[in-house]
Design a protein around this motif. Sequence first.
Motif, PDB file in Angstrom:
ATOM      1  N   GLN A   1       0.832  -1.267  -0.093  1.00 34.46           N
ATOM      2  CA  GLN A   1      -0.065  -0.621  -0.372  1.00 34.46           C
ATOM      3  C   GLN A   1       0.521   0.781   0.189  1.00 34.46           C
TER       4      GLN A   1
ATOM      5  N   TYR B   1     -10.592  11.020  -7.858  1.00 34.57           N
ATOM      6  CA  TYR B   1     -10.239  11.190  -6.276  1.00 34.57           C
ATOM      7  C   TYR B   1     -11.521  12.057  -5.856  1.00 34.57           C
TER       8      TYR B   1
ATOM      9  N   CYS C   1      -8.014   2.256   4.376  1.00 34.78           N
ATOM     10  CA  CYS C   1      -9.372   3.408   5.462  1.00 34.78           C
ATOM     11  C   CYS C   1      -8.922   4.817   5.382  1.00 34.78           C
TER      12      CYS C   1
ATOM     13  N   ILE D   1      -8.160   6.300   1.503  1.00 39.27           N
ATOM     14  CA  ILE D   1      -9.401   5.759   0.529  1.00 39.27           C
ATOM     15  C   ILE D   1     -10.353   6.629   1.043  1.00 39.27           C
TER      16      ILE D   1
END
Length: 359
Positions: A16, A34, A101, A104
Amino acid sequence: MQSKTKLFLTLLLPVQIILIKIISFFPGFVEHFYSNGIFLFTSKILRYVFGWIPFSFGDILYSVLIIMAIRFLFKRVFRKKIAWKEVLLDTGATLSIVYACFHILWGMNYYRLPLHEILKIDDQYTEKELIKVSETLIAQANFLHSKLESNDSLSIKIPYSKEEIFQKTVPAYDRLNGIFPELNYHPKSIKKSILSLPLTYMGFSGYLNPITNEAQVNGLILNYKAPTTSCHEEAHQLGFAKENEANFIAALTTMKYNDLYFNYSGTTFALKFCLNDLYLRNEEKAICLIEELRPGIRKNYREVNEFWESYENPLEPIFKGTYDSYLKANNQPDGIETYSYVVALLVNYYKVNPIAHKK
């Protein structure tokens, strides 16, 4: 959670981190897909889910997580024989979930286009331009102070409750729709933090919970600062993650709203950034300009300083240092000290959109 799942999540953490690092090199992609795509939907859903709750769900969530972390330390770490494999897998899996989390739900906004590119303005300015904007803000601040208080030596006391200020921020943001069409602050989700006293001792006026997308305002701060603090945290909610950009948006929102108390809070907020920056460049000129302020404005500044001084403690620099490191790790190389970019946005924005000074 089974050991295989924990191991998978732990191994996923470095993957990640590398992926986020790669994506950070493409701010245009982040901006389009995004910040103006996925985030618009997820953030609004979170505000609908948590915004109506009268208390801060995020504060309770943090409190529970802290208690669980302490329990974990006592059960797994503070013991004679430590099961290191279990400790590392539990820690790694938890960090992996939190990291995912965070990015995102909100954190990817750190890597969007810089605000000056979104506004199509410059990010450089001269000392002469800085002085001009500072002088205009001083004239505006003096005018607003005189409208709100006939005695030039008295500070301004905003007569609204924190809840009333929160309500006023919604139409305040509506006024910016012509400049930022994406700044549509509906529904609102802003609350006084249950953890206001700890926040004060840590030296923070508010924060955004990135998991619940609730804006938290320190309920103990002076009402004079509440309009800009509220609008600052709401700017974070709307996807402007960087502190300097949220400060600029907070100044603009409060200065353009049709409420003199908001205008005064925003104008003196923007002015302080300009004077701080000018002081580093030309101390003598900065002092001369400060002397042009009505004594009551200078008193407002002193009252804020005295408030924070009354809560100073040995741990505050540690919390501030930790937050400074967090900012630097999230695409803000100047950390907490980001005056110059705030001023760059103010100066260059007002070169194109002059400050309307009423006489």
